[in-house]
Write an enzyme that holds these catalytic residues in place. Structure first.
Site, short mmCIF file in Angstrom:
data_model
loop_
_atom_site.label_atom_id
_atom_site.label_comp_id
_atom_site.label_asym_id
_atom_site.label_seq_id
_atom_site.Cartn_x
_atom_site.Cartn_y
_atom_site.Cartn_z
N GLU A 259 -7.88 5.17 -12.91
CA GLU A 259 -6.31 4.79 -13.37
C GLU A 259 -5.95 4.21 -12.19
O GLU A 259 -4.70 4.62 -11.77
CB GLU A 259 -5.81 6.52 -13.46
N PRO A 260 -5.95 3.00 -12.11
CA PRO A 260 -5.43 2.18 -10.95
C PRO A 260 -4.01 1.65 -11.55
O PRO A 260 -3.69 1.33 -12.50
CB PRO A 260 -6.10 0.72 -10.91
N GLY A 261 -3.18 1.68 -10.34
CA GLY A 261 -1.84 1.35 -10.59
C GLY A 261 -1.43 0.22 -9.58
O GLY A 261 -1.49 -1.19 -10.03
N ARG A 262 -1.28 0.66 -8.37
CA ARG A 262 -0.88 -0.42 -7.26
C ARG A 262 -1.63 -1.35 -7.24
O ARG A 262 -1.39 -2.70 -6.77
CB ARG A 262 -0.71 0.64 -6.04
N TYR A 302 10.40 6.22 1.43
CA TYR A 302 9.01 6.50 2.43
C TYR A 302 9.05 5.66 3.77
O TYR A 302 8.12 5.84 4.26
CB TYR A 302 7.81 5.87 1.46
N CYS A 328 26.36 2.45 -1.03
CA CYS A 328 27.12 3.14 0.19
C CYS A 328 26.06 4.27 0.54
O CYS A 328 26.38 5.54 0.36
CB CYS A 328 28.30 3.92 -0.32
N TYR A 357 5.81 0.50 -8.34
CA TYR A 357 6.78 1.46 -7.85
C TYR A 357 7.93 0.80 -7.33
O TYR A 357 8.77 1.06 -6.47
CB TYR A 357 6.30 2.41 -6.91
N1 LLP Z 1 -3.36 8.57 -11.59
C1 LLP Z 1 -2.53 9.79 -11.41
C2 LLP Z 1 -2.82 11.05 -11.72
C3 LLP Z 1 -1.40 9.39 -10.45
O1 LLP Z 1 -0.63 10.52 -10.23
C4 LLP Z 1 -1.14 8.12 -9.82
C5 LLP Z 1 -0.21 7.97 -9.07
C6 LLP Z 1 -2.16 7.15 -10.31
C7 LLP Z 1 -3.33 7.44 -10.87
C8 LLP Z 1 -1.77 5.89 -9.82
O2 LLP Z 1 -2.14 5.63 -8.34
P1 LLP Z 1 -2.16 4.19 -7.80
O3 LLP Z 1 -3.56 3.49 -8.20
O4 LLP Z 1 -0.69 3.44 -8.03
O5 LLP Z 1 -2.18 4.39 -6.23
N2 LLP Z 1 6.07 5.97 -5.75
C9 LLP Z 1 4.76 6.02 -4.90
C10 LLP Z 1 3.36 6.21 -5.58
C11 LLP Z 1 3.33 7.51 -6.33
C12 LLP Z 1 2.08 7.55 -6.90
C13 LLP Z 1 2.18 8.48 -8.10
N3 LLP Z 1 0.60 8.74 -8.72
C14 LLP Z 1 4.93 4.63 -4.04
O6 LLP Z 1 5.75 3.90 -4.11
O7 LLP Z 1 4.05 4.52 -2.92
#
Ligand code: LLP
Length: 402
Positions: A259-262, A302, A328, A357
Site C-alpha cells: 500500500e505505497p503512498g509517499r 510535524y 494568523c 500529504y
Molecule cells: N497503509 C496504511 C494502513 C496507512 O495507514 C498508510 C499511511 C499507508 C498505507 C501509506 O503510507 P505511506 O506509504 O504513504 O508511508 N500525514 C503523514 C503521513 C500519515 C500516514 C498515514 N498512513 C505525513 O505527512 O507524513
C-alpha cells in the site's frame, strides 16, 4: 526540467505541481521489486487523492488502499476495479461497511473484534459474505516520527496476535465472513528495514499457525510506509525491501499486497509559492509568502523538513530566514533559519517533496481557498483541480442564510 516561472505566470500561485512521469517510474520500480510473486500495488489514496492522480495509477494497473468510503468512491470514479480496492481504517461507520460490502471490494481490513462483529452483522443483513483481512499490530517500533508510527501497542491501530487468532477462528466459522488476508502497517516514512522485516516475520508466522488449524489466507498485505528523501535521509532500496519481505514467506502461497503512498507521490510534487515581502523583527528575518499552513501543513504539524529552492535574479547575497505564510498562527511556517538568497516581491519559492500529504491535508482556515493543482505528463501541463474561489468556500453556508 519543470519551468516553474512559466507555470506561475500561467496558473498563478500558490500552486501544486505533480510530475506524473515520476510517479510512473516509482510505481514500476516498486512493482518490479516484487517480481517472481503475485503482487498488487494498492496505492494509498490518502497520500494524494486527486482523481487524475488516482486515475494515473489505475492506468498503470494499480489498486487502491482507502481509509474512508469517500476514498473508496474516488477509487471507483478513477477507474480502479473493485477487486483491487481495500478498505482500511480504525473507525468505519455502519454505512461505510455496508457500502463497501455492496461494492464487493477485494477486502475490508478489520482493526478490532468489535468491528469484526459489526461487519458480520451487516453482511448478514445484506445476505452476503464479506471478504476480510485482519490488521495485526506486531508491537514493533518503526523508528519514525511518533505521529506516523502505528505498529506499537500504544498506537490505536490493529490488534495483537492473540486477538487476531481468535478473530480468524471466529471469521472462519461465520457464514458471512471470508477471511482472505492478513495486514500490517507499522508506520510511515520508514528508513530502517529491520522493523519491517521483523514485523513481516511475526505476521508470516501467524499465517503458518493459522494454516495448522486449516485457515488458508490468500493475501499478505504489508501496508505502506517506504520512506523517501526529503533531505539527506538514507532510504530503503525497494528491491531490498521486497526481498526482505519475500524471504519471510518461504513455503507460503500468498499474493503480496503493498500500500505505497509517499514512495509513489512525495517527490513527484512541488508546492509553488510567491514572495510577498521580506520583513525584519529585531534580529529575525522573515520571508512572507502567499502559500500557508492551510496549503501544506507538514512543517507546522510535524516540524517536517521540505527543501526550498528560490527562483530569483539575486544569488550572491545569502541570508538566514524563516519562511512564513499569511495565516494568523505562529505555527504557520515552511522552514526556520533557512539559508536563501535575498528575495524580492514576486520571486518564487519551490517547496519540494510536496506530492504526498500536501494538498490533501489542506484546509480553508482563515477563509483561504485551496490552491490549484497541475499535472505534468510527457512535458504537458494541465489543471487537474481548479483554484477554489470565495464563492466555493461559502456555497454550502449560503443555503442556510435567511
Ligand atoms: N497503509 C496504511 C494502513 C496507512 O495507514 C498508510 C499511511 C499507508 C498505507 C501509506 O503510507 P505511506 O506509504 O504513504 O508511508 N500525514 C503523514 C503521513 C500519515 C500516514 C498515514 N498512513 C505525513 O505527512 O507524513
Amino acid at each position: 526540467m519543470i519551468n516553474f516561472k512559466e507555470l506561475a505566470g500561467e496558473y498563478k500561485t500558490p500552486l501544486y505541481i505533480y510530475d506524473l512521469d515520476y510517479m510512473s517510474a516509482q510505481y514500476h520500480e516498486l512493482k518490479a521489486a516484487f517480481k517472481g510473486r503475485k503482487s498488487i500495488m494498492a496505492y494509498a489514496v490518502k497520500a494524494n487523492s486527486n482523481l487524475s492522480v488516482v486515475k494515473h495509477f489505475a492506468d498503470l494497473g494499480s489498486g487502491a488502499d482507502c481509509v474512508s468510503i469517500g476514498e473508496v468512491r474516488r477509487a471507483f470514479l478513477a477507474g480502479i476495479p473493485s477487486y483491487k480496492i481495500i478498505f482500511s481504517g480504525v473507525g468505519k461507520t455502519d454505512d461505510e461497511i455496508r457500502e463497501a460490502i455492496e461494492k464487493d471490494i477485494l477486502y475490508i481490513n478489520v482493526e478490532s473484534e468489535a468491528e469484526l462483529g459489526r461487519v458480520e452483522l451487516i453482511a448478514k443483513e445484506l445476505n452476503s459474505t464479506c471478504r476480510i483481512s485482519i490488521r495485526v499490530n506486531p508491537n514493533i517500533d518503526p523508528k519514525t516520527h511518533p505521529y506516523i508510527s502505528t505498529g506499537l501497542h500504544d498506537n490505536k491501530f490493529g490488534v495483537d496476535l492473540n486477538s487476531a487468532k481468535r478473530m480468524y477462528i471466529f471469521a472462519n466459522n461465520s457464514e458471512h465472513l471470508d477471511p482472505v488476508g492478513i495486514h500490517f502497517h507499522i508506520g510511515s516514512q520508514l528508513t530502517e528495514l529491520k522493523p519491517i522485516y521483523e514485523s513481516a516475520e511475526i505476521v508470516a508466522d501467524l499465517v503458518r499457525s493459522l494454516q495448522n488449524i486449516k485457515i488458508e489466507l490468500k493475501f499478505f498485505d504489508i501496508g505502506g510506509g517506504l520512506g523517501v528523501k526529503y533531505d539527506d535521509e538514507v532510504t530503503i532500496n525497494p528491491y531490498d525491501y521486497a526481498q526482505a519481505i519475500l524471504g519471510t514467506l518461504k513455503g507460503l502461497d500468498l499474493t503480496v499486497v503493498c500500500e505505497p503512498g509517499r514512495f509513489l507521490t512525495a517527490n513527484a510534487g512541488y508546492f509553488l509559492t510567491k514572495v510577498l515581502y521580506e520583513k525584519q523583527n529585531g534580529d529575525k528575518k522573515f520571508v512572507v509568502v502567499d502559500g500557508a499552513m492551510n496549503d501544506l501543513l507538514r512543517p507546522a504539524l510535524y516540524g517536517a523538513y521540505h527543501k526550498i529552492e528560490a527562483i530569483t535574479e539575486n544569488t550572491a547575497e545569502m541570508q538566514k530566514v524563516d519562511i512564513v505564510g499569511p495565516v494568523c498562527e505562529s505555527g504557520d511556517f515552511f522552514a526556520k533559519n533557512y539559508l536563501l538568497p535575498k528575495l524580492e516581491h514576486n520571486d518564487l519559492l519551490v517547496i519540494h517533496s510536496a506530492g504526498s500529504y500536501g494538498f490533501g491535508m489542506g484546509s480553508n482556515y482563515n477563509t483561504r481557498g485551496r490552491s490549484a493543482e497541475i499535472a505534468i505528463k510527457e512535458g504537458k501541463a494541465r489543471v487537474i483541480r481548479k483554484r477554489e474561489t470565495f464563492d466555493d468556500l461559502v456555497a454550502l453556508e449560503l443555503e442556510f442564510l435567511d
